[in-house]
Motif scaffolding. Structure first.
Motif, PDB file in Angstrom:
ATOM      1  N   PHE A 252       0.827  -1.207   0.000  1.00 44.49           N
ATOM      2  CA  PHE A 252       0.000   0.000   0.000  1.00 44.49           C
ATOM      3  C   PHE A 252       0.861   1.257   0.000  1.00 44.49           C
ATOM      4  O   PHE A 252       0.615   2.196  -0.772  1.00 44.49           O
ATOM      5  CB  PHE A 252      -0.911  -0.022   1.238  1.00 44.49           C
ATOM      6  N   ALA A 253       1.889   1.300   0.850  1.00 45.64           N
ATOM      7  CA  ALA A 253       2.753   2.477   0.936  1.00 45.64           C
ATOM      8  C   ALA A 253       3.504   2.708  -0.369  1.00 45.64           C
ATOM      9  O   ALA A 253       3.638   3.852  -0.832  1.00 45.64           O
ATOM     10  CB  ALA A 253       3.741   2.315   2.097  1.00 45.64           C
ATOM     11  N   GLU A 254       3.998   1.630  -0.979  1.00 48.07           N
ATOM     12  CA  GLU A 254       4.709   1.760  -2.252  1.00 48.07           C
ATOM     13  C   GLU A 254       3.774   2.243  -3.354  1.00 48.07           C
ATOM     14  O   GLU A 254       4.151   3.092  -4.173  1.00 48.07           O
ATOM     15  CB  GLU A 254       5.322   0.409  -2.646  1.00 48.07           C
ATOM     16  N   ALA A 255       2.571   1.709  -3.379  1.00 50.17           N
ATOM     17  CA  ALA A 255       1.609   2.104  -4.410  1.00 50.17           C
ATOM     18  C   ALA A 255       1.259   3.581  -4.292  1.00 50.17           C
ATOM     19  O   ALA A 255       1.197   4.299  -5.309  1.00 50.17           O
ATOM     20  CB  ALA A 255       0.342   1.242  -4.297  1.00 50.17           C
ATOM     21  N   ILE A 256       1.043   4.057  -3.072  1.00 52.45           N
ATOM     22  CA  ILE A 256       0.727   5.475  -2.860  1.00 52.45           C
ATOM     23  C   ILE A 256       1.907   6.355  -3.270  1.00 52.45           C
ATOM     24  O   ILE A 256       1.742   7.376  -3.956  1.00 52.45           O
ATOM     25  CB  ILE A 256       0.372   5.735  -1.376  1.00 52.45           C
TER      26      ILE A 256
ATOM     27  N   VAL B  95      -0.407  17.563  -9.454  1.00 53.16           N
ATOM     28  CA  VAL B  95      -0.168  18.266 -10.709  1.00 53.16           C
ATOM     29  C   VAL B  95      -0.280  19.773 -10.501  1.00 53.16           C
ATOM     30  O   VAL B  95       0.524  20.552 -11.018  1.00 53.16           O
ATOM     31  CB  VAL B  95      -1.164  17.802 -11.791  1.00 53.16           C
ATOM     32  N   ARG B  96      -1.267  20.191  -9.725  1.00 51.94           N
ATOM     33  CA  ARG B  96      -1.500  21.622  -9.523  1.00 51.94           C
ATOM     34  C   ARG B  96      -0.739  22.173  -8.314  1.00 51.94           C
ATOM     35  O   ARG B  96      -0.248  23.306  -8.334  1.00 51.94           O
ATOM     36  CB  ARG B  96      -2.998  21.879  -9.355  1.00 51.94           C
ATOM     37  N   TYR B  97      -0.646  21.363  -7.260  1.00 50.41           N
ATOM     38  CA  TYR B  97       0.021  21.812  -6.042  1.00 50.41           C
ATOM     39  C   TYR B  97       1.178  20.861  -5.732  1.00 50.41           C
ATOM     40  O   TYR B  97       0.962  19.769  -5.199  1.00 50.41           O
ATOM     41  CB  TYR B  97      -0.953  21.847  -4.865  1.00 50.41           C
ATOM     42  N   ARG B  98       2.399  21.279  -6.041  1.00 49.02           N
ATOM     43  CA  ARG B  98       3.555  20.397  -5.880  1.00 49.02           C
ATOM     44  C   ARG B  98       3.912  20.172  -4.412  1.00 49.02           C
ATOM     45  O   ARG B  98       4.789  19.357  -4.112  1.00 49.02           O
ATOM     46  CB  ARG B  98       4.755  20.959  -6.645  1.00 49.02           C
ATOM     47  N   ASP B  99       3.246  20.887  -3.517  1.00 51.47           N
ATOM     48  CA  ASP B  99       3.474  20.653  -2.084  1.00 51.47           C
ATOM     49  C   ASP B  99       3.008  19.255  -1.675  1.00 51.47           C
ATOM     50  O   ASP B  99       3.466  18.712  -0.661  1.00 51.47           O
ATOM     51  CB  ASP B  99       2.707  21.679  -1.239  1.00 51.47           C
TER      52      ASP B  99
ATOM     53  N   PRO C  49       5.072  11.367   2.562  1.00 50.47           N
ATOM     54  CA  PRO C  49       5.760  10.563   3.595  1.00 50.47           C
ATOM     55  C   PRO C  49       5.109  10.691   4.966  1.00 50.47           C
ATOM     56  O   PRO C  49       4.968   9.694   5.693  1.00 50.47           O
ATOM     57  CB  PRO C  49       7.187  11.134   3.592  1.00 50.47           C
ATOM     58  N   PHE C  50       4.701  11.912   5.332  1.00 52.67           N
ATOM     59  CA  PHE C  50       4.029  12.105   6.628  1.00 52.67           C
ATOM     60  C   PHE C  50       2.690  11.377   6.645  1.00 52.67           C
ATOM     61  O   PHE C  50       2.332  10.742   7.645  1.00 52.67           O
ATOM     62  CB  PHE C  50       3.815  13.591   6.888  1.00 52.67           C
ATOM     63  N   LEU C  51       1.940  11.464   5.543  1.00 50.97           N
ATOM     64  CA  LEU C  51       0.639  10.796   5.461  1.00 50.97           C
ATOM     65  C   LEU C  51       0.794   9.293   5.633  1.00 50.97           C
ATOM     66  O   LEU C  51       0.038   8.658   6.380  1.00 50.97           O
ATOM     67  CB  LEU C  51      -0.019  11.108   4.117  1.00 50.97           C
ATOM     68  N   ILE C  52       1.794   8.710   4.975  1.00 56.26           N
ATOM     69  CA  ILE C  52       2.006   7.270   5.055  1.00 56.26           C
ATOM     70  C   ILE C  52       2.427   6.859   6.461  1.00 56.26           C
ATOM     71  O   ILE C  52       1.957   5.846   7.001  1.00 56.26           O
ATOM     72  CB  ILE C  52       3.064   6.836   4.017  1.00 56.26           C
ATOM     73  N   GLN C  53       3.305   7.647   7.072  1.00 53.06           N
ATOM     74  CA  GLN C  53       3.752   7.334   8.430  1.00 53.06           C
ATOM     75  C   GLN C  53       2.596   7.424   9.426  1.00 53.06           C
ATOM     76  O   GLN C  53       2.422   6.539  10.276  1.00 53.06           O
ATOM     77  CB  GLN C  53       4.877   8.281   8.840  1.00 53.06           C
ATOM     78  N   PHE C  54       1.803   8.483   9.312  1.00 52.15           N
ATOM     79  CA  PHE C  54       0.646   8.642  10.198  1.00 52.15           C
ATOM     80  C   PHE C  54      -0.339   7.496  10.013  1.00 52.15           C
ATOM     81  O   PHE C  54      -0.858   6.929  10.987  1.00 52.15           O
ATOM     82  CB  PHE C  54      -0.040   9.979   9.909  1.00 52.15           C
TER      83      PHE C  54
END
Length: 274
Positions: free
Chosen positions: A93-97, A181-185, A191-196
């Motif tokens: 899942f983490a790799e796919a995201i 695509v629109r917001y490169r942030d 990484p934070f999303l996956i860790q959380f």
């Protein structure tokens, strides 16, 4: 004789997904998946062994910290295989995201020059880590033999939980890849999303440790159902709550439909802003 011209226009309807347009491009999908796998292990010393090393080394760290130092209960199972069985779907899942969320920006030149359904790119990035999953699964079979654990009849449900993980990854990736695509942030938050999300899922611990008052909220996490489903099908743990699995499925379907609509809406401007 002048060859016929084809005019490509965006759909005017917000809910017009036109998923049938993907079928003529199945060879392109195969090519993109193969390219993802080939590039990942090109010019590496260990090659495809990295697919097994990542969850294996993480399992060792979890075993030392959570299994030995913290002594987290593992539902009567050896902690190494308890953790590795959860890391198997989680690593996929983490790799796919990670791959799919940047897939559109990574192939910006291709998007600008050639027309094809842009949906193919995040789909290919979500499918390609399945190769890593299969290799890591072989190691899990060896661990099961080592610990003397035989799968039960519940193993027949394993493809369902793998499919649930795949669709969850695709649903989330549709939102993230279009936003990136629109917001490169966005790529910096992944990484934070996956860790959380990992700590919010029963990877290092059992879902039975979650307090009763939080169970309803916890059941909205699709990966919690996937991980518990893997432990049930492969290790013979108590079967997951069907109501929780149903809630997971509803959440995933809602995320997927919303992601498809959002992606198709944003697709109209990809070539202009990418």
């Amino acid at each position: 004789m002048t060859p016929p011209s084809v005019v490509i226009q965006p759909s005017k309807s917000l809910l017009s997904l036109d998923l049938r347009a993907l079928w003529p491009y199945q060879e392109l999908l195969y090519f993109l998946v193969w390219r993802e796998v080939k590039v990942r292990y090109k010019q590496t010393v260990l090659g495809i062994a990295w697919a097994m090393l990542q969850p294996l080394l993480t399992m060792v760290i979890f075993t030392v910290i959570f299994g030995t130092f913290v002594n987290i209960p593992a539902d009567g199972l050896p902690y190494p295989i308890f953790a590795y069985t959860a890391l198997l779907p989680w690593t996929y899942f983490a790799e796919a995201i990670t791959r799919s969320s940047v897939s559109l920006v990574s192939d910006a030149n291709l998007i600008r020059k050639v027309y094809f359904p842009r949906l193919i790119m995040p789909v290919a990035a979500v499918v390609s880590p399945v190769v890593d999953f299969v290799l890591s699964f072989l190691l899990l079979l060896g661990m099961m033999a080592w610990f003397g654990i035989a799968p039960t009849w519940g193993v027949l449900a394993l493809p369902f939980f793998l499919l649930l993980a795949l669709i969850t990854a695709l649903a989330v990736s549709l939102w993230l890849s279009a936003l990136n695509v629109r917001y490169r942030d966005v790529r910096h938050t992944i990484p934070f999303l996956i860790q959380f999300w990992m700590y919010a899922s029963p990877v290092a611990y059992s879902a039975s440790l979650v307090p009763e008052r939080w169970r309803l909220l916890y059941s909205l996490n699709p990966m919690a159902g996937v991980i518990e489903g893997f432990r049930w099908t492969l290790l013979g743990k108590a079967s997951p709550n069907l109501a929780v699995i149903a809630a997971n499925a509803v959440v995933v379907i809602a995320l997927l439909i919303g992601g498809l609509v959002f992606f198709k809406r944003m697709e109209r401007t990809f070539a202009d802003v990418i």
